[in-house]
Motif scaffolding. Structure first.
Motif, PDB file in Angstrom:
ATOM      1  N   ARG A  17       0.842  -1.196   0.000  1.00 11.49           N
ATOM      2  CA  ARG A  17       0.000   0.000   0.000  1.00 11.49           C
ATOM      3  C   ARG A  17       0.875   1.244   0.000  1.00 11.49           C
ATOM      4  NH1 ARG A  17      -4.218   1.878   4.777  1.00 11.49           N
ATOM      5  NH2 ARG A  17      -5.006   3.760   3.738  1.00 11.49           N
ATOM      6  N   LEU A  18       0.463   2.238  -0.786  1.00  4.75           N
ATOM      7  CA  LEU A  18       1.072   3.560  -0.733  1.00  4.75           C
ATOM      8  C   LEU A  18       0.307   4.367   0.309  1.00  4.75           C
ATOM      9  CD1 LEU A  18       2.916   5.843  -1.829  1.00  4.75           C
ATOM     10  CD2 LEU A  18       1.172   6.265  -3.571  1.00  4.75           C
ATOM     11  N   LEU A  19       0.933   4.639   1.446  1.00  6.09           N
ATOM     12  CA  LEU A  19       0.250   5.350   2.523  1.00  6.09           C
ATOM     13  C   LEU A  19       0.145   6.846   2.258  1.00  6.09           C
ATOM     14  CD1 LEU A  19       1.893   3.610   5.619  1.00  6.09           C
ATOM     15  CD2 LEU A  19      -0.419   3.256   4.725  1.00  6.09           C
ATOM     16  N   LEU A  20       1.243   7.433   1.744  1.00 11.78           N
ATOM     17  CA  LEU A  20       1.263   8.876   1.547  1.00 11.78           C
ATOM     18  C   LEU A  20       2.408   9.229   0.614  1.00 11.78           C
ATOM     19  CD1 LEU A  20      -0.179  11.476   2.500  1.00 11.78           C
ATOM     20  CD2 LEU A  20       1.532  11.660   4.318  1.00 11.78           C
ATOM     21  N   ALA A  21       2.178  10.210  -0.248  1.00 14.79           N
ATOM     22  CA  ALA A  21       3.215  10.672  -1.168  1.00 14.79           C
ATOM     23  C   ALA A  21       3.269  12.190  -1.131  1.00 14.79           C
ATOM     24  CB  ALA A  21       2.937  10.181  -2.590  1.00 14.79           C
TER      25      ALA A  21
END
Length: 536
Positions: free
Chosen positions: A512-516
């Motif tokens: 999962r990409l949590l934050l960018a």
């Protein structure tokens, strides 16, 4: 995000807290006189709860002539009338605590204001008096005593000595309005211990110690020879007894200390963090590092290594009230931004580049183990402002001969509301420092409605930092990565990747990409000057 009353038993909150620095004069103007005040802070507490910070650090709010932004304190037991009253400060501390936010105050042990009752009494009492024993008064050298007592150079440049009409000189490592105290005098030590108890009794959770390595002086006040050990006024061994005495007071209240400790010698630095002295110390080396992967990684490694032997958490900060704002600093060719000549008016700045890097730096710093400090306005992505020369108030400007524009550019009153007078900072009078054209473009209300804004990024990051267990604790493991890419894991399954290289970088396998900090490329790679948090 809603705050909640604090649990008294949560004594280790400071080990991984997010602490927001409030420069009251520029935060929010509650009474419309052009100066920020405690009423303005109280009105904005819901904003700070929503932001997700754990504590507020207030730069000095005490009675002061404000010759140096409040770091010239005239009375520690009185709030400056521009900011409010002691009763308001007590309400603010209590209200913030009910919302789940602690309060940290500033103490300036090296000096007081020349308007402090002690110094006024010393000047009136004359040469050789007991009153002058609280400070460093000396006769001058040379014929007629016209030469300063020693060759020291002050923190703001020039001689740190000023001569009175009666012939005595007094020491001030900073501005002439800030006479240095004599820490060999028992009354000086007792007064500061009493001040600590005064504020702990009013509910503060901690104290930040300004210029923590400077108060003790060699009693002889000798000339300074570079390389001399011990130094005549920096990091003297006498100080540790002072801070050990302070620690016993803090322990009575479950209070904490953070010291402003600028020392290149690691072994000397960690002495201040021994278990019976200060809890934490500012890590300014990370702030001073340029946007370079190798330099930043070295700073992280050095910081964690020097803290490990004493079990103290590291602290991370990108900006404060004394340095060029992050988006401006990172948008300049030489982005360390400390030397006077690098801050000249008109220095070329790429704010688009600086903002992209500042967003990535936010995720990088917030992912590191320890405590993080956030200076007001950083969450809005504010740039450094160029203050008209006739409006500059910082004494650094004059004392540098006009070379250094001073620190006022990072102290401009905050923009709260787009379309409102003075961008919502206050309702009536012009702010004490002018806001530059277009300042309302950074207003908090418009950023709150924009999911791609800097404010939204900080809110999301601070929220994850608080709720994800992997961000707690002291662990950090570097991961293999391409040149110019920083990648490390925290706890179980959390990874931070920051790309400081020219080309996009492949991300490690993740669930999962949590934050960018910015959008990925079309094929899912990490662009330059971008950072992400991943679950792996």
């Amino acid at each position: 995000m809603k705050g909640s009353p604090l649990e008294p038993a949560d004594r280790d909150w400071w080990r991984d807290a997010a602490i927001y620095q409030v420069y009251v004069r520029s935060f929010a103007d509650g009474d419309g006189d052009g100066t920020g005040d405690l009423a303005g802070v109280r009105a904005r507490l819901p904003y700070l709860v929503e932001l997700g910070v754990d504590a507020l650090w207030f730069t000095p709010w005490y009675l002061s002539p404000l010759a140096d932004g409040g770091y010239d304190v005239a009375d520690y037991r009185t709030i400056d009338p521009q900011f409010g009253t002691l009763a308001e400060a007590e309400k603010l501390i209590a209200e913030a605590r009910e919302m789940g936010i602690r309060t940290i105050i500033d103490i300036v042990p090296n000096h007081v204001s020349d308007q402090h009752a002690w110094f006024r009494a010393a000047v009136a009492a004359g040469p050789g008096s007991a009153e002058r024993g609280l400070f460093h008064f000396r006769k001058g050298r040379g014929e007629g005593g016209t030469i300063p007592p020693n060759d020291w150079v002050g923190e703001f440049g020039g001689t740190p000595w000023t001569r009175l009409p009666d012939g005595d000189w007094y020491l001030h490592l900073f501005a002439p309005e800030q006479p240095d105290l004599n820490w060999d005098h028992p009354a000086v030590r007792q007064e500061h211990e009493d001040v600590l108890r005064f504020w702990f009794d009013r509910g503060v959770a901690g104290v930040r110690i300004d210029s923590a390595v400077l108060p003790a002086k060699d009693p002889a006040l000798p000339d300074f020879t570079p390389g001399t050990d011990p130094h005549p006024y920096v990091d003297r061994d006498d100080l540790h007894a002072v801070y050990r005495a302070w620690r016993t007071i803090a322990d009575e209240y479950d209070g904490i200390f953070v010291g402003e400790v600028w020392l290149p010698d690691t072994e000397r630095f960690v002495r201040y963090l021994r278990p019976d002295e200060l809890h934490t110390a500012f890590n300014l080396g990370f702030l001073a590092s340029p946007w370079d992967a190798e330099r930043l990684r070295a700073s992280v490694d050095e910081t964690l290594a020097e803290h490990a032997p004493v079990g103290a958490p590291a602290t991370w900060v990108l900006c404060n009230h004394d340095v060029t704002r992050t988006v401006t600093r990172y948008g300049r060719a030489d982005d360390t931004g400390f030397a006077f000549e690098r801050k000249r008016f008109g220095t070329p700045t790429d704010l688009s580049l600086g903002t992209r890097r500042a967003r990535a730096a936010a995720l990088l710093s917030l992912a590191l183990p320890g405590t993080v400090y956030l200076y007001q306005g950083e969450e809005l992505g504010l740039p450094e402002a160029e203050i008209p020369r006739d409006r500059i108030q910082d004494p650094m400007h004059e004392r540098s001969g006009g070379v250094d524009p001073g620190r006022d550019g990072c102290r401009v009153p905050l923009p709260w509301t787009a379309g409102a007078p003075y961008a919502g900072f206050g309702s009536a009078a012009e702010p004490w420092l002018p806001q530059p054209a277009g300042w309302e473009a950074y207003a908090a209300d418009s950023q709150a409605a924009d999911p791609a804004s800097m404010l939204s990024l900080y809110r999301a990051a601070l929220g994850l930092r608080r709720t994800e267990a992997g961000f707690r604790g002291a662990g950090l493991t570097w991961l293999d990565a391409a040149d110019g890419v920083l990648a490390f894991s925290r706890g179980e399954g959390l990874v931070c990747v920051a790309n400081l290289a020219e080309e996009p970088a492949a991300l490690p396998a993740h669930t999962r990409l949590l934050l960018a900090s910015g959008p990925l490329t079309g094929d899912g790679r990490l662009p330059r000057d971008t950072a992400v948090w991943l679950r792996v």
